[in-house]
Write an enzyme that holds these catalytic residues in place. Structure first.
Site, short mmCIF file in Angstrom:
data_model
loop_
_atom_site.label_atom_id
_atom_site.label_comp_id
_atom_site.label_asym_id
_atom_site.label_seq_id
_atom_site.Cartn_x
_atom_site.Cartn_y
_atom_site.Cartn_z
N GLY A 45 1.78 -0.97 5.61
CA GLY A 45 1.62 -1.50 6.96
C GLY A 45 1.88 -2.99 6.88
CD GLU A 46 3.15 -7.28 8.13
OE1 GLU A 46 4.07 -6.46 8.22
OE2 GLU A 46 3.22 -8.29 7.42
CB CYS A 76 4.17 -0.84 0.81
SG CYS A 76 5.45 -2.03 1.20
CG HIS A 169 6.39 3.02 2.08
ND1 HIS A 169 5.17 2.96 2.71
CD2 HIS A 169 6.96 1.81 2.23
CE1 HIS A 169 5.01 1.75 3.23
NE2 HIS A 169 6.09 1.04 2.95
CD GLU A 171 3.78 6.25 2.23
OE1 GLU A 171 3.81 6.29 0.98
OE2 GLU A 171 3.83 5.17 2.87
N1 GLN Z 1 5.67 -6.65 4.19
C1 GLN Z 1 4.43 -5.98 4.41
C2 GLN Z 1 3.24 -6.88 4.06
O1 GLN Z 1 3.42 -7.91 3.55
C3 GLN Z 1 4.34 -4.69 3.62
C4 GLN Z 1 5.41 -3.73 4.09
C5 GLN Z 1 5.04 -2.31 3.96
O2 GLN Z 1 3.88 -1.92 3.78
N2 GLN Z 1 6.05 -1.49 4.11
O3 GLN Z 1 2.12 -6.52 4.30
#
Ligand code: GLN
Length: 198
Positions: A45-46, A76, A169, A171
């Site tokens: 996610g972020e 990620c 990822h 998943e």
């Molecule tokens: N760029 C995202 C971050 O810094 C991570 C990207 C992702 O989870 N696909 O949180």
């Protein structure tokens, strides 16, 4: 029962992978729900948003405590959250893996790509498709962190004790090996050990 942190990101895809493996799962939105689980996925996610939401819902201490006994799989942004050091003041990592992570390090060149990766888990070696989306790079790690896969010479999958962190990822490509390994094989070993001790 395995929990998937469902504050933000692609948690539903992880539930689908656990379904494929016939592992019971539940979405986790509050720390009190963690009493019911024996393993946790921190999805992609972020990480800046995750930092914010984890702080608001008081997840830091409960997850750190949980990590001592139970396995966590981070993908990620989940890997970023599991790190010890992230040189970005907007991100507060949990310090579960002794690694330093550089956010978006792959994204600057290519935004998203899929490739085949060799994976080494215990004695078995397999190849899996892997999708990188603005993926983090592991820039430093301590000697107790084991590399289970590399991409172009850089570690992209690591294991420390009963935890696994991935830059990519699994998943999104229906890759089940990591969830299977960490939540079925390892957990089984751990519960049988506990059983033994009791
Ligand atoms: N760029 C995202 C971050 O810094 C991570 C990207 C992702 O989870 N696909 O949180």
């Amino acid at each position: 029962m395995i929990g998937v942190l469902a504050l933000q990101g692609d948690y539903e895809k992880h539930i689908q992978i656990l379904d494929l493996l016939k592992i019971q799962s539940m979405e986790i939105r509050y720390p009190s729900e963690m009493d019911k689980i024996q393993g946790l996925v921190i999805p992609g996610g972020e990480s800046t948003t995750m930092t914010d939401l984890m702080g608001r819902n008081d997840f830091y201490q409960p997850i750190q405590k949980f990590a001592k006994d139970f396995p966590i799989l981070g993908t990620c942004a989940g890997l970023i959250m599991m790190a010890s050091s992230v040189p970005d003041s907007r991100v507060k990592p949990l310090g579960i893996l002794d690694i330093e992570v550089d956010r978006n390090a792959y994204g600057r060149q290519i935004h998203s790509f899929t490739d085949q990766l060799p994976i080494k888990l215990d004695d078995s070696e397999t190849h899996v498709p892997s999708t990188f989306i603005r993926a983090p790079k592991i820039t430093n790690m301590s000697s107790n962190v084991e590399v289970i896969s590399k991409y172009e010479g850089d570690p992209v999958a690591v294991r420390q004790g009963h935890h696994i962190g991935l830059s990519f990822h699994p998943e999104l490509d229906n890759v089940t090996v990591f969830h299977d390994y960490i939540f079925k094989k390892q957990l089984w070993k751990k519960t049988s050990l506990k059983h033994h001790a009791a």
